[in-house]
Scaffold this active site. Structure first.
Site, PDB file in Angstrom:
ATOM      1  N   GLY A  35      37.173  72.647  66.839  1.00 37.50           N
ATOM      2  CA  GLY A  35      38.399  73.295  66.353  1.00 37.50           C
ATOM      3  C   GLY A  35      39.323  72.304  65.670  1.00 37.50           C
ATOM      4  N   ARG A  70      42.410  73.227  62.180  1.00 43.07           N
ATOM      5  CA  ARG A  70      43.781  73.761  62.187  1.00 43.07           C
ATOM      6  C   ARG A  70      44.491  73.377  63.485  1.00 43.07           C
ATOM      7  NH1 ARG A  70      44.635  78.873  62.673  1.00 43.07           N
ATOM      8  NH2 ARG A  70      42.540  79.539  63.235  1.00 43.07           N
ATOM      9  N   VAL A  89      31.632  77.507  68.737  1.00 42.84           N
ATOM     10  CA  VAL A  89      31.412  76.748  69.967  1.00 42.84           C
ATOM     11  C   VAL A  89      30.809  77.590  71.092  1.00 42.84           C
ATOM     12  CG1 VAL A  89      33.141  74.941  69.574  1.00 42.84           C
ATOM     13  CG2 VAL A  89      33.812  77.073  70.729  1.00 42.84           C
ATOM     14  N   TYR A 122      42.633  84.538  79.068  1.00 41.86           N
ATOM     15  CA  TYR A 122      42.977  83.199  78.576  1.00 41.86           C
ATOM     16  C   TYR A 122      43.298  82.258  79.745  1.00 41.86           C
ATOM     17  CZ  TYR A 122      45.431  79.700  75.699  1.00 41.86           C
ATOM     18  OH  TYR A 122      45.841  78.532  75.082  1.00 41.86           O
ATOM     19  N   ILE A 140      53.236  75.303  71.579  1.00 42.76           N
ATOM     20  CA  ILE A 140      53.111  74.342  70.480  1.00 42.76           C
ATOM     21  C   ILE A 140      53.100  75.136  69.168  1.00 42.76           C
ATOM     22  CG2 ILE A 140      51.697  72.483  69.510  1.00 42.76           C
ATOM     23  CD1 ILE A 140      52.752  71.877  72.389  1.00 42.76           C
TER      24      ILE A 140
HETATM   25  P1  NAP Z   1      44.783  77.477  66.134  1.00 43.68           P
HETATM   26  O1  NAP Z   1      45.901  76.931  65.327  1.00 43.68           O
HETATM   27  O2  NAP Z   1      44.519  78.927  66.129  1.00 43.68           O
HETATM   28  O3  NAP Z   1      43.438  76.662  65.735  1.00 43.68           O
HETATM   29  C1  NAP Z   1      42.247  76.976  66.383  1.00 43.68           C
HETATM   30  C2  NAP Z   1      41.141  76.087  65.867  1.00 43.68           C
HETATM   31  O4  NAP Z   1      39.960  76.351  66.644  1.00 43.68           O
HETATM   32  C3  NAP Z   1      40.758  76.348  64.419  1.00 43.68           C
HETATM   33  O5  NAP Z   1      40.305  75.137  63.858  1.00 43.68           O
HETATM   34  C4  NAP Z   1      39.612  77.351  64.553  1.00 43.68           C
HETATM   35  O6  NAP Z   1      38.732  77.377  63.441  1.00 43.68           O
HETATM   36  C5  NAP Z   1      38.920  76.793  65.775  1.00 43.68           C
HETATM   37  N1  NAP Z   1      38.093  77.789  66.468  1.00 43.68           N
HETATM   38  C6  NAP Z   1      38.498  78.948  67.036  1.00 43.68           C
HETATM   39  N2  NAP Z   1      37.447  79.590  67.564  1.00 43.68           N
HETATM   40  C7  NAP Z   1      36.361  78.817  67.336  1.00 43.68           C
HETATM   41  C8  NAP Z   1      34.995  78.926  67.652  1.00 43.68           C
HETATM   42  N3  NAP Z   1      34.497  79.985  68.311  1.00 43.68           N
HETATM   43  N4  NAP Z   1      34.154  77.944  67.268  1.00 43.68           N
HETATM   44  C9  NAP Z   1      34.625  76.876  66.587  1.00 43.68           C
HETATM   45  N5  NAP Z   1      35.916  76.694  66.270  1.00 43.68           N
HETATM   46  C10 NAP Z   1      36.778  77.663  66.640  1.00 43.68           C
HETATM   47  O7  NAP Z   1      44.969  77.118  67.677  1.00 43.68           O
HETATM   48  P2  NAP Z   1      45.839  75.949  68.373  1.00 43.68           P
HETATM   49  O8  NAP Z   1      47.164  76.522  68.688  1.00 43.68           O
HETATM   50  O9  NAP Z   1      45.718  74.697  67.608  1.00 43.68           O
HETATM   51  O10 NAP Z   1      45.049  75.809  69.740  1.00 43.68           O
HETATM   52  C11 NAP Z   1      44.111  74.758  69.942  1.00 43.68           C
HETATM   53  C12 NAP Z   1      43.808  74.671  71.423  1.00 43.68           C
HETATM   54  O11 NAP Z   1      45.020  74.424  72.145  1.00 43.68           O
HETATM   55  C13 NAP Z   1      43.223  75.970  71.984  1.00 43.68           C
HETATM   56  O12 NAP Z   1      42.228  75.666  72.935  1.00 43.68           O
HETATM   57  C14 NAP Z   1      44.426  76.620  72.649  1.00 43.68           C
HETATM   58  O13 NAP Z   1      44.039  77.478  73.677  1.00 43.68           O
HETATM   59  C15 NAP Z   1      45.166  75.388  73.159  1.00 43.68           C
HETATM   60  N6  NAP Z   1      46.592  75.597  73.400  1.00 43.68           N
HETATM   61  C16 NAP Z   1      47.428  75.970  72.383  1.00 43.68           C
HETATM   62  C17 NAP Z   1      48.775  76.160  72.663  1.00 43.68           C
HETATM   63  C18 NAP Z   1      49.771  76.555  71.613  1.00 43.68           C
HETATM   64  O14 NAP Z   1      50.933  76.844  71.973  1.00 43.68           O
HETATM   65  N7  NAP Z   1      49.421  76.556  70.340  1.00 43.68           N
HETATM   66  C19 NAP Z   1      49.263  75.976  73.972  1.00 43.68           C
HETATM   67  C20 NAP Z   1      48.364  75.608  74.966  1.00 43.68           C
HETATM   68  C21 NAP Z   1      47.037  75.410  74.673  1.00 43.68           C
HETATM   69  P3  NAP Z   1      38.837  78.589  62.342  1.00 43.68           P
HETATM   70  O15 NAP Z   1      40.208  78.531  61.761  1.00 43.68           O
HETATM   71  O16 NAP Z   1      37.760  78.297  61.364  1.00 43.68           O
HETATM   72  O17 NAP Z   1      38.619  79.859  63.141  1.00 43.68           O
END
Ligand code: NAP
Length: 244
Positions: A9, A12, A61, A152, A185
């Site tokens: 991931g 982004r 993944v 989640y 975030i």
């Molecule tokens: P995001 O901006 O939506 O980015 C998600 C990334 O993961 C993208 O690169 C996406 O690729 C990739 N992805 C999603 N599903 C996938 C799959 N099945 N196989 C391969 N790649 C996949 O999310 P984020 O906010 O950065 O979150 C990243 C991590 O942090 C996640 O595990 C999330 O649960 C965790 N997190 C986020 C927050 C928050 O507030 N943002 C808080 C706590 C934890 P595509 O764009 O090509 O789909």
């Protein structure tokens, strides 16, 4: 420590900030993404401009065979993986009484299945080399539980249990495994929240703002470095002091 970093991931959000941080710290980087080609090409270009070797692979993944092939290609083309970071994750929020089996399976399969598939493929090599480190991006939802997010929260709590167990299995081989638990975030994942939910969320954050992806990436950069050589089996919060 440098060498090759593998990031799921990485195109982004938090993963994108992590690949940038690790490239700046001297790692060659292999990242995967699921669908967004434009974001992946942008990330690839940015990393190449930082002067490191880059491999970007479109792989889900949740697909064990796809992850195995991605990691084999990474080790063939870039070298052995020194640091693996799992950031690929999704949400499918609904109260439990309205949750579909598909919502449940998609979130568990991606968020927890993804951590398993990546670790299953990289950790044996790390054990043989007696070096390596894993950081899984969990969430405060996995620590406290979050209403409307049973799927989640379960996936993120599972990630923490997975990391703690794996740290115990592989510590004697010099391999460290940790989880980070971000709060809110500013990424696309949080951008979908409506104004009322955002305001309620902010009210719970003592620092009074959402975090930046770079603030998670800095913690990940520290955890994979030699400065964290005595830290394993830990869950580090990066959440502005979020009170639940
Ligand atoms: P995001 O901006 O939506 O980015 C998600 C990334 O993961 C993208 O690169 C996406 O690729 C990739 N992805 C999603 N599903 C996938 C799959 N099945 N196989 C391969 N790649 C996949 O999310 P984020 O906010 O950065 O979150 C990243 C991590 O942090 C996640 O595990 C999330 O649960 C965790 N997190 C986020 C927050 C928050 O507030 N943002 C808080 C706590 C934890 P595509 O764009 O090509 O789909």
């Amino acid at each position: 420590m440098s060498g090759v970093a593998l990031v799921s991931g990485g195109s982004r959000g938090i993963g994108r900030a992590v690949v940038r941080r690790l490239a700046r710290d001297g790692f060659d980087v292999s990242f995967c993404y699921r669908a967004d080609e434009d974001a992946a090409r942008e990330a690839e270009k940015e990393l190449a401009e930082l002067g490191v070797r880059v491999l970007a692979e479109r792989v889900d993944v949740g697909d064990a065979e796809g992850v195995r092939a991605w990691i084999a290609r990474t080790e063939r083309e870039l070298g052995p993986v020194a640091a693996a970071v799992t950031s690929a994750g999704i949400t499918r929020d609904r109260p439990l009484v309205r949750m579909t089996d598909e919502d449940w399976e998609a979130v568990l399969g991606t968020n927890l299945g993804g951590v398993y598939h990546v670790c299953r493929s990289v950790v044996f090599g790390m054990m043989k080399r007696k070096a390596g480190t894993v950081v899984a991006v969990s969430s405060i939802a996995g620590v406290h539980g979050s209403a409307g997010q049973t799927n989640y929260s379960a996936s993120k709590a599972g990630t923490i249990g997975f990391c703690k167990a794996l740290a115990k299995e592989v510590g004697r081989y010099g391999v460290r495994v940790n989880a980070v638990a971000p709060g809110f975030i500013d990424t696309d994942m949080v951008a979908v929240l409506d104004e009322r939910t955002r305001e309620r969320a902010l009210a719970d954050v003592p620092l009074g703002r959402f975090g930046a992806p770079e603030e998670v990436a800095d913690l990940v950069g520290f955890l994979v470095s030699g400065r964290a050589a005595y830290i394993t089996g830990s869950v580090l919060h990066v959440d502005g002091g979020l009170v639940r």
